[in-house]
Design a protein around this motif. Structure first.
Motif, PDB file in Angstrom:
ATOM      1  N   SER A 510     -30.776  24.438  31.900  1.00 20.14           N
ATOM      2  CA  SER A 510     -30.181  25.309  32.705  1.00 20.14           C
ATOM      3  C   SER A 510     -30.655  25.298  34.469  1.00 20.14           C
ATOM      4  N   GLU A 511     -29.436  25.204  35.138  1.00 20.19           N
ATOM      5  CA  GLU A 511     -29.810  24.920  36.302  1.00 20.19           C
ATOM      6  C   GLU A 511     -30.481  26.047  37.311  1.00 20.19           C
ATOM      7  N   VAL A 512     -30.169  27.174  36.753  1.00 19.79           N
ATOM      8  CA  VAL A 512     -30.572  28.602  37.344  1.00 19.79           C
ATOM      9  C   VAL A 512     -32.047  28.519  37.045  1.00 19.79           C
ATOM     10  N   LEU A 513     -32.503  28.384  35.728  1.00 20.21           N
ATOM     11  CA  LEU A 513     -33.847  28.190  35.621  1.00 20.21           C
ATOM     12  C   LEU A 513     -34.561  27.249  36.450  1.00 20.21           C
ATOM     13  N   CYS A 515     -33.975  25.849  39.225  1.00 22.87           N
ATOM     14  CA  CYS A 515     -33.902  26.169  40.612  1.00 22.87           C
ATOM     15  C   CYS A 515     -35.138  27.494  40.756  1.00 22.87           C
ATOM     16  N   GLN A 516     -34.973  28.244  39.958  1.00 27.01           N
ATOM     17  CA  GLN A 516     -36.145  29.464  40.104  1.00 27.01           C
ATOM     18  C   GLN A 516     -37.407  28.759  40.015  1.00 27.01           C
ATOM     19  N   HIS A 538     -32.506  22.228  46.199  1.00 28.39           N
ATOM     20  CA  HIS A 538     -31.889  22.275  44.840  1.00 28.39           C
ATOM     21  C   HIS A 538     -30.518  22.386  44.823  1.00 28.39           C
ATOM     22  N   ARG A 540     -28.349  24.237  43.495  1.00 32.99           N
ATOM     23  CA  ARG A 540     -27.705  25.690  44.111  1.00 32.99           C
ATOM     24  C   ARG A 540     -27.539  26.090  45.242  1.00 32.99           C
TER      25      ARG A 540
END
Ligand code: ADP
Ligand code: MG
Length: 708
Positions: A510-513, A515-516, A538, A540
């Motif tokens: 997961s790119e979102v996770l 990056c978070q 990152h 995103r």
């Protein structure tokens, strides 16, 4: 141009509808398994086998093994334990065992009356009552005569939801019946002479054996994939893949490429402006390339070189030769960031020589995009750098003579084919179909055994020497329980005026996770190291934001850069001497090695800290040890191959290698040499079999290449 019929029916393939019981729903399930025609069912091989060919006495059962047992019920009780279960006691002449059902109906409870004879199949295990079978398959026996056992081992196939083993088995049996009746033909595509020379069993014989092995078949050999019948099929599959790659090569080399003479004076001027001189390895590879592109046959050459070996300047020299010959040259990179860095390098080298460089990426929009495309099509730009946007149909070159593709493993074979068309038609009115020379560069050092298969269509050059003055990176593995010490280490490095990377790895795809997590890490590190400047980059972030951060880091305005793996390739900051990689166990060795190559580019000693999360599995431990012990990309790749298998080493996009049905490049390495000989033999002796062979094993994918 294309000689191959792309969707012509091949004898021996029939529609799935001709099988009894196959309607749209079943068809869809079969297609999910990659089965598109009846012939495919013949090649859908079992994962393993069950032996239902004999009845095993209870006394002969071993925990952990599957067996057929026959006996008489002596008792049957519903047990109210922690979990309610039906416990049936069974006896044969040799001993006693139990069957246990956690899910059962009232009817089942009634079935197991004392004295009932049953035949069952299941895996024996040791339970609280001695040997037990949980949820065995079973059948009540009507009389004492006993029933027949299976005549062959029972195949267990890979299957999918909604398609149970017996159903799939029956369909495969039907396919074999069609063969026997002659409504389906199975061509032996490897000529007898070749089969005799390599001692290969016949195709039909091999398939019969693997779908219906006799009771005495060596199960362990089969499980290991070493049976001669399996090897015959693996070899045929490898052969099909090799042939498809060769075919691409032949197709490309059927076209004419521009002959590009050595660039003489321009090359000398280029070299004198460089702040270094080329290594011996760079010079050798360059002369190989230079000789290739002087020919009118399109070059198809792969340059392998470890991170930091200096591939870019080699590419630039080749591009210069194209420009000097009156052609354009393009350099393609898989990521925006990397493409941009290449653009800057090329601009820095070429503009002083009066050679205009253009930039094109997917993110370039509106007027800027139109202008870039115009520069390319009118030929004002002699050199172009960009992402795969350069492959797109609306991008026309005036006269493209050389295409360089960086980090080839991220691109597929079809891009290589798409490039052919880029050399066509220009505003100079030429309607010729010259194909550009192709140079492919990779830092993923592919083991020789694999390279042969992955790049059967390419010639390979290796830059096996790093520029002088590099100190090898020292690598240590540290548990993340010691984060505090690692932070101190960063402080010390930064106090000494150096810079550091902190790399966050991908979380569950997961790119979102990811990056978070990187943002959180940036915050904690900012807090822990208040005296230093911490930046974040990152996947995103917008390209411009990323570039801004990267530039600040390069210019020393940032001391510590927290990054996701977007920095994997390309970034070049010699003052960075420390890299922390969090959860390195999530990445492949080759990728870790590439990441680590971002440090150790300057004079000072560099360190890489692999900050793992305990406990580590044995394999992970071994893998990290490989990195600690070696700085040699090739050795690392070899070990990665042994530990993880080829799909992982090459990345999933490497067409021609992933999606092998039977062959396993690690297990079947020793077949690769014979396959290479066979490939030539097939092309010479049985050219008509080449197309059907490719189609049999590569199916639709092969059709695709046929069309280009
Ligand atoms: P890679 O092979 O990983 O793509 P690069 O082409 O990015 O490596 O080169 C890494 C760095 O080494 C760059 O800064 C480049 O300018 C430098 N370099 C390349 N060749 C030499 C050389 N012969 N001597 C010294 N430095 C070199
Ligand atoms: Mg590079």
């Amino acid at each position: 141009m294309s000689a191959a019929p792309s969707h012509a029916p091949v004898s021996g393939t029939t529609d799935l509808d001709t099988l009894k019981g196959v309607g749209p729903a079943m068809r869809e399930r079969l297609e999910r398994l990659g089965l598109q025609v009846v012939e495919d069912l013949l090649f859908h091989l079992p994962l393993r086998y069950q032996d239902r060919t004999r009845v095993t006495p209870i006394a002969g059962l071993r925990a952990g093994s599957e067996a057929v047992v026959e006996g008489e019920v002596t008792a049957s009780d519903v047990i109210q334990g922690r979990k309610r279960s039906l416990l049936v006691r069974l006896r044969d002449g040799s001993g006693i065992m139990s069957l246990r059902f956690f899910h059962f109906s009232q009817a089942q409870v009634g079935q197991f009356a004392r004295g009932t004879r049953i035949r069952l199949f299941g895996e024996a295990r040791s339970g609280s009552t001695g040997l037990e079978m949980y949820h065995p398959e079973y059948r009540l026996l009507k009389d004492d005569t006993g029933e027949e056992v299976e005549e062959t081992l029972t195949p267990i196939y890979p299957t999918t939801e909604g398609l149970a083993q017996p159903r799939l088995r029956a369909l495969i049996r039907q396919a074999f019946e069609h063969l026997d009746q002659g409504s389906l033909t199975l061509e032996e595509l490897i000529p007898d002479t070749i089969r005799a020379r390599f001692r290969l069993p016949a195709l039909r014989e091999s398939l019969d054996y693997l779908h219906f092995p006799p009771p005495e078949a060596p199960l362990e050999t089969l499980a290991d994939g070493h049976h001669p019948t399996q090897r015959r099929l693996a070899l045929e599959e490898l052969l099909a893949h090799q042939l498809s790659l060769y075919r691409i090569r032949l197709r490309i080399q059927d076209d004419a490429a521009p002959a590009l003479p050595a660039s003489g004076g321009l090359a000398t001027r280029f070299l004198t402006q460089l702040p270094f001189s080329l290594t011996g390895a760079q010079r050798r590879v360059l002369s190989e390339i230079s000789a290739d592109i002087r020919q009118t046959t399109p070059m198809l050459r792969l340059v392998q070189g470890d991170v930091g070996s200096g591939k870019t300047v080699v590419a630039a020299m080749a591009m210069l030769q194209a420009v000097a010959g009156g052609y354009q040259a393009a350099l393609m990179a898989p990521t925006e960031l990397l493409a941009e860095q290449h653009y800057k390098s090329l601009k820095g080298w070429f503009e002083p020589l009066g050679i205009e460089v253009a930039w094109l990426s997917g993110k370039l929009k509106g007027k800027a995009r139109l202008e870039a495309k115009a520069m390319i099509s009118e030929g004002r730009a002699r050199v172009v750098a960009g992402t795969h946007a350069l492959f797109q149909d609306d991008v026309h070159f005036q006269r493209l003579g050389l295409a360089v593709i960086d980090e080839q493993h991220r691109f597929g074979v079809h891009q290589r084919l798409a490039l052919r068309r880029k050399g066509e038609v220009g505003t100079d009115g030429g309607s010729s179909t010259t194909t550009p020379h192709q140079l492919i560069m990779t830092a993923t050092p592919i083991p020789r055994t694999l390279a042969m298969s992955a790049y059967a269509d390419l010639d390979v050059s290796v830059i096996d020497e790093l520029p002088p003055g590099r100190t090898p990176v020292k690598t240590v593995a540290v548990s993340d329980e010691r984060r505090g010490e690692v932070t101190e280490r960063i402080r010390n490095a930064c106090l000494a005026g150096r810079q550091a990377y902190w790399v966050c790895t991908l979380i569950e795809e997961s790119e979102v996770l990811t990056c978070q997590a990187a943002e959180v890490t940036r915050d904690t590190l900012t807090e822990a190291l208040p005296e230093f400047q911490v930046g974040l980059v990152h996947g995103r972030m917008k390209a411009a934001e990323k570039a801004e951060v990267m530039n600040a880091f390069r210019d020393g305005e940032l001391d510590l850069l927290v990054a996701t793996t977007v920095i994997e390739v390309g970034v070049d900051v010699p003052n960075a001497s420390l890299m922390i990689i969090e959860n390195p166990e999530r990445l492949g060795l080759a990728q870790l090695h590439q990441l680590r190559g971002r440090v150790g580019r300057g004079k000072v000693e560099s360190f890489c800290v692999l900050l793992y999360h305990p406990p580590l599995s044995d394999t992970s431990r071994e893998r990290l040890a490989v990195l600690r012990e070696s700085n040699d990309g090739f050795r690392i790749a070899e070990r990665d191959l042994e530990l993880r298998g080829p799909g992982e080493v090459l990345g999933t996009r490497q067409t021609g290698l992933v999606g092998m049905k039977i062959a396993d490049l690690t297990r079947d390495r020793d077949l690769l040499d014979p396959v290479r000989q066979l490939t030539r033999a097939m092309l010479d002796q049985a050219p008509a079999s080449v197309e059907p062979l490719i189609r049999r094993w590569l199916g639709e994918a092969a059709g695709q290449y046929g069309q280009v």
